[in-house]
Design a protein around this motif. Structure first.
Motif, short mmCIF file in Angstrom:
data_model
loop_
_atom_site.label_atom_id
_atom_site.label_comp_id
_atom_site.label_asym_id
_atom_site.label_seq_id
_atom_site.Cartn_x
_atom_site.Cartn_y
_atom_site.Cartn_z
N GLY A 1 0.76 -1.23 0.00
CA GLY A 1 0.00 0.00 0.00
C GLY A 1 0.79 1.28 0.00
N ASN A 2 2.12 1.22 -0.08
CA ASN A 2 2.92 2.45 -0.12
C ASN A 2 2.96 3.00 -1.54
OD1 ASN A 2 3.63 2.66 2.58
ND2 ASN A 2 5.50 1.45 2.35
N ASP A 3 2.33 4.15 -1.77
CA ASP A 3 2.32 4.77 -3.10
C ASP A 3 3.40 5.85 -3.15
OD1 ASP A 3 1.67 5.55 -5.63
OD2 ASP A 3 -0.19 6.57 -5.09
N ASN A 4 4.65 5.44 -2.97
CA ASN A 4 5.75 6.42 -2.90
C ASN A 4 7.01 5.92 -3.61
OD1 ASN A 4 6.50 4.37 -1.20
ND2 ASN A 4 6.68 5.62 0.66
N ASN A 5 6.82 5.06 -4.61
CA ASN A 5 7.91 4.53 -5.43
C ASN A 5 8.85 3.58 -4.69
OD1 ASN A 5 7.15 6.01 -7.81
ND2 ASN A 5 8.06 7.84 -6.90
N LYS B 1 13.40 -14.36 -6.33
CA LYS B 1 13.32 -13.13 -5.55
C LYS B 1 12.18 -12.28 -6.09
CE LYS B 1 18.18 -12.88 -4.16
NZ LYS B 1 18.00 -12.71 -2.70
N MET B 2 11.51 -11.59 -5.20
CA MET B 2 10.38 -10.74 -5.58
C MET B 2 10.63 -9.31 -5.15
SD MET B 2 7.18 -13.20 -4.44
CE MET B 2 6.00 -11.86 -4.71
N GLU B 3 10.28 -8.36 -6.01
CA GLU B 3 10.23 -6.95 -5.68
C GLU B 3 8.83 -6.46 -6.06
OE1 GLU B 3 13.28 -4.67 -7.47
OE2 GLU B 3 14.89 -5.56 -6.26
N VAL B 4 8.09 -5.95 -5.09
CA VAL B 4 6.70 -5.58 -5.33
C VAL B 4 6.50 -4.11 -4.98
CG1 VAL B 4 4.30 -6.14 -4.89
CG2 VAL B 4 6.05 -7.93 -4.69
N GLY B 5 6.03 -3.33 -5.96
CA GLY B 5 5.68 -1.94 -5.73
C GLY B 5 4.21 -1.79 -5.41
N TYR B 6 3.74 -0.57 -5.45
CA TYR B 6 2.36 -0.24 -5.07
C TYR B 6 1.36 -1.04 -5.90
CZ TYR B 6 -1.80 2.72 -4.41
OH TYR B 6 -3.05 3.20 -4.13
N THR B 7 0.42 -1.72 -5.21
CA THR B 7 -0.61 -2.50 -5.89
C THR B 7 -1.99 -1.86 -5.79
OG1 THR B 7 -1.11 -3.84 -3.93
CG2 THR B 7 0.62 -4.66 -5.42
N GLY B 8 -2.16 -0.89 -4.92
CA GLY B 8 -3.45 -0.25 -4.73
C GLY B 8 -3.85 -0.16 -3.27
N ALA B 9 -3.42 -1.11 -2.46
CA ALA B 9 -3.73 -1.09 -1.02
C ALA B 9 -3.03 -2.29 -0.38
CB ALA B 9 -5.24 -1.15 -0.77
N TRP B 10 -3.06 -2.33 0.96
CA TRP B 10 -2.50 -3.46 1.69
C TRP B 10 -3.46 -4.65 1.70
CZ3 TRP B 10 2.43 -2.59 2.86
CH2 TRP B 10 2.86 -1.28 3.08
N THR B 11 -4.73 -4.41 1.45
CA THR B 11 -5.75 -5.43 1.62
C THR B 11 -5.80 -6.40 0.44
OG1 THR B 11 -7.38 -4.01 0.55
CG2 THR B 11 -7.19 -3.87 2.95
N ILE B 12 -6.54 -7.51 0.62
CA ILE B 12 -6.77 -8.43 -0.49
C ILE B 12 -7.46 -7.72 -1.63
CG2 ILE B 12 -7.98 -10.53 -1.19
CD1 ILE B 12 -7.62 -11.59 1.66
#
Length: 409
Positions: free
Chosen positions: A298-302, A321-332
């Motif tokens: 949920g962090n929308d800050n790059n 290995k995974m790198e995940v940026g902002y998806t829209g929210a922390w929730t499902i």
């Protein structure tokens, strides 16, 4: 063809939605939406996978004269509902950007409205694509309110979409995540298709639907059956999933809590060295060559959160290995799917996800795609390929209640 093994870490969104049972009992069933394993490219053209699709004519005027018609094709792969539609419209009006942002239904467009619980209560989901490819969506969450998005903000509400011009009109294609509209393979759903037809002479918009009913006339939605994923593995098959907390690195978001299973998040309060594990998974005779993880950040800050994926031992060298940026929210509900290649051998293995920075995130589902079988030698010594078409897809659901939560020592 691929076999998919699906693990669900926490209860799907359906668990948190209030419903009124039986509100659509007796509605006309227009068919079964088939399960497919073929690859589907969402580009506005009809893939081979649609050959056996559920086909629905959209040719009943709800308002005005019958000035456009459409034919819709629906399939699913256990993760997404795919809809391809060809709309015959001899008078397509150039889309007004202001309308696209504020009133996208006032464009030449195709709508799909879904009642995932088939109860016309709090599970209505609306996706729309205009002939220029502009997407919009609305989700009614009942007492929790509604969520909407237009254009770029429509993602991940609409997983993917596309539109192209065709002779006599346009075609659209959408991929809509099943969990987003609160359903899964094997369920019955309410479904409503609608064409919004604008007129260049400025005359009143025409609305054409599959049922002749209006877009929010839920009790009169048509009913469709989502074909089940064959070979379904029961809940009891996987009971050893766990979260492992490193108590020296608690959640940095201010709560200071250990990682835990949370209904609307999957794993919540994760922090560095915390682990989400799935133990003793049978990967069959061929193993797996790809993995798709449903993840909320949920962090929308790059910034990005990072994870290592280990096989059989949470302290072993990572296989991915995974790198995940902002998806829209922390929730499902605000999560997205991250897909990456893996090499998991045949047989029974455990898979562990270890968080490797303090930025946290929530895992709620993991899907593994079966690797293609290795060529075998026929009796004459010539190579032959096993017919994977006879292999059914496999899915498994793990509920939050089935998890053990332990402290890492």
């Amino acid at each position: 063809m691929k076999k998919v093994l699906s693990l669900v870490l926490a209860g799907l969104l359906t668990a948190s939605l209030a419903v009124v049972a039986g509100a659509q009992a007796g509605n006309a069933n227009i068919g079964t939406i088939p399960y497919v394993t073929d690859a589907i490219v969402v580009d506005g053209t009809m893939d081979a996978a649609y050959a056996g699709a559920m086909v629905t004519d959209v040719n009943k005027a709800f308002s005005g004269d019958l000035t456009a018609t459409a034919t819709a094709y629906a399939i699913h792969n256990g993760e997404n509902l795919y809809v391809y539609a060809e709309i015959l419209d001899a008078d397509m009006v150039e889309c007004d950007p202001a309308k696209q942002e504020s009133a996208p239904w006032e464009t030449d467009s195709f709508e799909i409205i879904l009642d995932g619980s088939n109860t016309t209560a709090d599970t209505l989901y609306q996706a729309r694509v205009d002939w220029a490819g502009w997407a919009s969506y609305y989700t009614n969450l009942g007492s929790k309110g509604g969520v909407s998005g237009y254009g770029p903000a429509a993602y991940p509400g609409v997983q993917e979409c596309a539109a192209v011009e065709i002779d006599g009109g346009y075609a659209i294609e959408c991929a809509l995540n099943l969990a987003k509209f609160a359903t899964e393979a094997g369920n019955k759903i309410g479904i409503h298709y609608q064409v919004n037809d604008m007129h260049s002479d400025g005359s009143a918009q025409t609305v054409i639907t599959a049922s002749g009913q209006g877009p929010w006339d839920g009790p009169n939605y048509l009913e469709a059956t989502m074909a089940p994923v064959a070979g379904y593995i029961s809940l009891a098959t996987f009971t050893d999933g766990m979260v492992i907390d490193d108590d020296t690195t608690q959640d940095k978001g201010g709560s200071g809590q250990p990682i835990q299973i949370m209904e609307e998040y999957g794993c919540g309060y994760s922090s560095t060295n915390d682990v989400v594990g799935f133990e003793d998974i049978d990967f069959g005779a061929n193993g797996a060559d790809a993995m798709s993880v449903r993840f909320g950040y949920g962090n929308d800050n790059n910034t990005v959160t990072t994870l290592d994926v280990m096989l059989d031992d949470p302290d072993s060298a990572p296989i991915a290995k995974m790198e995940v940026g902002y998806t829209g929210a922390w929730t499902i509900a605000g999560s997205g799917y991250i897909t990456l290649p893996v090499e998991i051998p045949a047989g029974v293995h455990s898979v562990y996800f270890k968080f490797t920075n303090d930025l946290s995130g929530s895992i709620s589902e993991v899907h593994f795609a079966e690797a293609e079988p290795a060529p075998v030698e026929d009796v004459a010594g010539a190579p032959a390929t096993f017919d994977a078409g006879v292999i059914a897809a496999v899915a498994a659901i793990i509920s939050a209640a089935g998890y053990a939560v332990s402290k890492k020592r």
